[in-house]
Design a protein around this motif. Sequence first.
Motif, mmCIF file in Angstrom:
data_model
loop_
_atom_site.group_PDB
_atom_site.id
_atom_site.type_symbol
_atom_site.label_atom_id
_atom_site.label_comp_id
_atom_site.label_asym_id
_atom_site.label_seq_id
_atom_site.Cartn_x
_atom_site.Cartn_y
_atom_site.Cartn_z
ATOM 1 N N GLN A 57 -7.475 4.650 1.834
ATOM 2 C CA GLN A 57 -8.150 3.540 1.130
ATOM 3 C C GLN A 57 -9.649 3.772 1.097
ATOM 4 O O GLN A 57 -10.255 4.157 2.111
ATOM 5 C CB GLN A 57 -7.879 2.212 1.846
ATOM 6 N N GLU A 58 -10.220 3.561 -0.065
ATOM 7 C CA GLU A 58 -11.687 3.663 -0.209
ATOM 8 C C GLU A 58 -12.132 2.866 -1.432
ATOM 9 O O GLU A 58 -11.614 3.109 -2.532
ATOM 10 C CB GLU A 58 -12.113 5.143 -0.386
ATOM 11 N N SER A 101 -6.422 2.682 -3.391
ATOM 12 C CA SER A 101 -5.444 2.889 -2.334
ATOM 13 C C SER A 101 -4.446 3.940 -2.801
ATOM 14 O O SER A 101 -3.908 3.849 -3.908
ATOM 15 C CB SER A 101 -4.748 1.546 -2.069
ATOM 16 N N LEU A 114 0.833 -1.211 0.000
ATOM 17 C CA LEU A 114 0.000 0.000 0.000
ATOM 18 C C LEU A 114 0.864 1.257 0.000
ATOM 19 O O LEU A 114 0.505 2.272 -0.598
ATOM 20 C CB LEU A 114 -0.896 0.026 1.260
#
Length: 212
Positions: free
Chosen positions: A62-63, A67, A52
Amino acid sequence: MITISAFKWVPPFAQGLVRDLRVRWALEEAGLPYQARLIDPEVQASAEYRALQPFGQVPVFQEDGLSLFESGAIVLHIASRSEVLLPTDEAGKARAITWLFAALNSVEIRIQQLAEIDLFHAGKTWAQLHRPDVEKAVQRRLAELAVCLGDREYLEDRFTAGDLMMTTVLRNLRHTDLLEAMPTVKAYKERCEARPAFQRALAAQMEPFQRR
Ligand SMILES: N[C@@H](CCC(=O)N[C@@H](CS)C(=O)NCC(=O)O)C(=O)O
């Protein structure tokens, strides 16, 4: 739900300065709810986290499968969803983005050099020799910023993501008295920090540190 990464704990000199603060602040300004994933050195070093954030740093955003890393890119991503942070007219938007980059590229680099000398290398001969020049370079940037501000409240005619980023950068001078000599810049920073969204973001970053 948006998730950001932040540290479980950092030493007092870094508390209130960790770069998830700028992301939390942007999310608060934009009115976007989020949760924090609090990490420690073990997680930082893990392959899962490095996938990440290649450098093992915070923050990560993050959604919905997206990322992101790099606080500047994250703040810009959030700002693109909120008129509070980015004007909708093309010129106003471009100017705000310009200030965001100026904060990171033209001001933070200088201030970071000084902070690293003072906080990590203070006793070393090379640091003592180098510090006066680094301090002068920071003072020059602050004076230039004061000229840009003039008698305006913000870097442009209203608060933008550029002010958000500049404020978080200026906060890294808190171990010095350099802002005392720059009342315009000091007042500007304090004006931005007085925003309720900033206060909520700061409290959220500090909360886990105070729990320990
Ligand atoms: N350019 C990166 C820098 C991130 C960064 O330096 N994060 C620091 C906290 S403020 C960190 O995670 N330091 C721990 C490390 O580098 O191992 C960004 O703006 O996101």
